[in-house]
Design an enzyme around this catalytic site. Sequence first.
Site, PDB file in Angstrom:
ATOM      1  N   LYS A 193      26.196  38.018  14.584  1.00 38.30           N
ATOM      2  CA  LYS A 193      27.221  38.450  15.899  1.00 38.30           C
ATOM      3  C   LYS A 193      27.034  37.315  17.078  1.00 38.30           C
ATOM      4  CE  LYS A 193      26.811  42.185  19.370  1.00 38.30           C
ATOM      5  NZ  LYS A 193      26.356  43.438  19.949  1.00 38.30           N
ATOM      6  N   LYS A 246      30.394  39.733  13.147  1.00 41.67           N
ATOM      7  CA  LYS A 246      31.232  40.239  14.161  1.00 41.67           C
ATOM      8  C   LYS A 246      31.462  39.130  15.251  1.00 41.67           C
ATOM      9  CE  LYS A 246      30.447  43.500  17.718  1.00 41.67           C
ATOM     10  NZ  LYS A 246      29.241  44.213  18.361  1.00 41.67           N
TER      11      LYS A 246
HETATM   12  C1  PBG Z   1      26.297  46.138  21.499  1.00 42.99           C
HETATM   13  C2  PBG Z   1      27.538  46.361  20.957  1.00 42.99           C
HETATM   14  C3  PBG Z   1      28.721  45.585  21.265  1.00 42.99           C
HETATM   15  C4  PBG Z   1      29.815  45.796  20.532  1.00 42.99           C
HETATM   16  C5  PBG Z   1      29.287  46.553  19.510  1.00 42.99           C
HETATM   17  N1  PBG Z   1      27.983  46.825  19.810  1.00 42.99           N
HETATM   18  C6  PBG Z   1      28.796  44.862  22.696  1.00 42.99           C
HETATM   19  C7  PBG Z   1      28.291  43.590  22.885  1.00 42.99           C
HETATM   20  O1  PBG Z   1      27.450  43.148  22.446  1.00 42.99           O
HETATM   21  O2  PBG Z   1      28.156  43.258  24.385  1.00 42.99           O
HETATM   22  C8  PBG Z   1      31.025  45.240  20.814  1.00 42.99           C
HETATM   23  C9  PBG Z   1      32.338  45.897  19.988  1.00 42.99           C
HETATM   24  C10 PBG Z   1      33.667  45.996  20.408  1.00 42.99           C
HETATM   25  O3  PBG Z   1      34.005  44.847  21.046  1.00 42.99           O
HETATM   26  O4  PBG Z   1      34.472  46.194  19.836  1.00 42.99           O
HETATM   27  N2  PBG Z   1      25.853  47.793  21.499  1.00 42.99           N
END
Ligand code: PBG
Length: 322
Positions: A193, A246
């Site tokens: 991520k 992601k």
């Molecule tokens: C954290 C989380 C995020 C997303 C999914 N889980 C945000 C982040 O890391 O700031 C992002 C998902 C998206 O942008 O669609 N709980």
Amino acid sequence: MFPQSRPRRLRARPNIRDLIRETELSVRDLVYPLFVNENLTAPKEIGSMPGIRSLPVSELGEEARSVEALGIPAVLLFGVPSRKDPKGTSADDPDGIVQRAIREIRKVSEITIITDLCLCEYTDHGHCGMLRGDDVDNDSTLDRYAAIAVSQARAGADMIAPSGMMDGQVAAIREGLDRSGFENIPIMSYAAKYASSFYGPFRDAAESTPQHGDRRSHQMDPGNAREALREMGLDIEEGADILMVKPALPYLDIVHRARERFNVPLAAYQVSGEYSMIKAAAENGWIDHDRAMMESLQSIKRAGADFIITYFAKEAARVVGE
Ligand code: PBG
């Protein structure tokens, strides 16, 4: 060699193009994210994500049924609590927003419920874990994650998806689940991520923007690919059942390399900013909405993802169903 070789022969007719297409998107490849917000009594449009709404618990059953009716196999559930504190205590409350949401869906639908597991929506400071000074403290956060996982599983979650990017989080959650008799609940790890600008619209919806600082001490640097493979390898060793990359479109090389390297199922998350970009351009008449949507999803699958978490799931389901 030309003139014997003419690739255009196979492109001349739609039926032949259909026969030889290498990648086909199916509704069974899609997961739809759902936002449930404890502060709401009626659905609320998310301004930066046209077509996506935050829902009160009372609307979730109906929403889950309509997603299921389209043939979409699973939802990914995010909760926004009414109460936030430094430890994010409402995240593992048996009557917390996600736990209630799971039970509400279960009353009316057999759809697979995947729960996002992070603290950023639940902490008053908006960080993904426990703070020590200004820093997110890794090891004390792991105990919190394990407790949240067990609480979500107890409420009826089918799969746990930790997104906090703490070291050791998959092992901690696996151990917590196993100790509580949930050894059959799979973990889908947000293994690679990235610290991405494409999460902007999501943070509006999840009310999870950090009050200070950013997430670069735990999310990955966009310049790194080998490091992503290392993260994924570690997560498999810790017991991850499914790996996720992601965001998706800016990181297709990572999806592809993960597919070549690892033999576990691979998911990709087409995140909020990827969705909003296509929506905005289409609303301006600059690109064709359905074609851009389908092309982006197909490219993610072509790169090697087995399935895709996407805010387009319902619209794409209608297109592939036609
Ligand atoms: C954290 C989380 C995020 C997303 C999914 N889980 C945000 C982040 O890391 O700031 C992002 C998902 C998206 O942008 O669609 N709980």
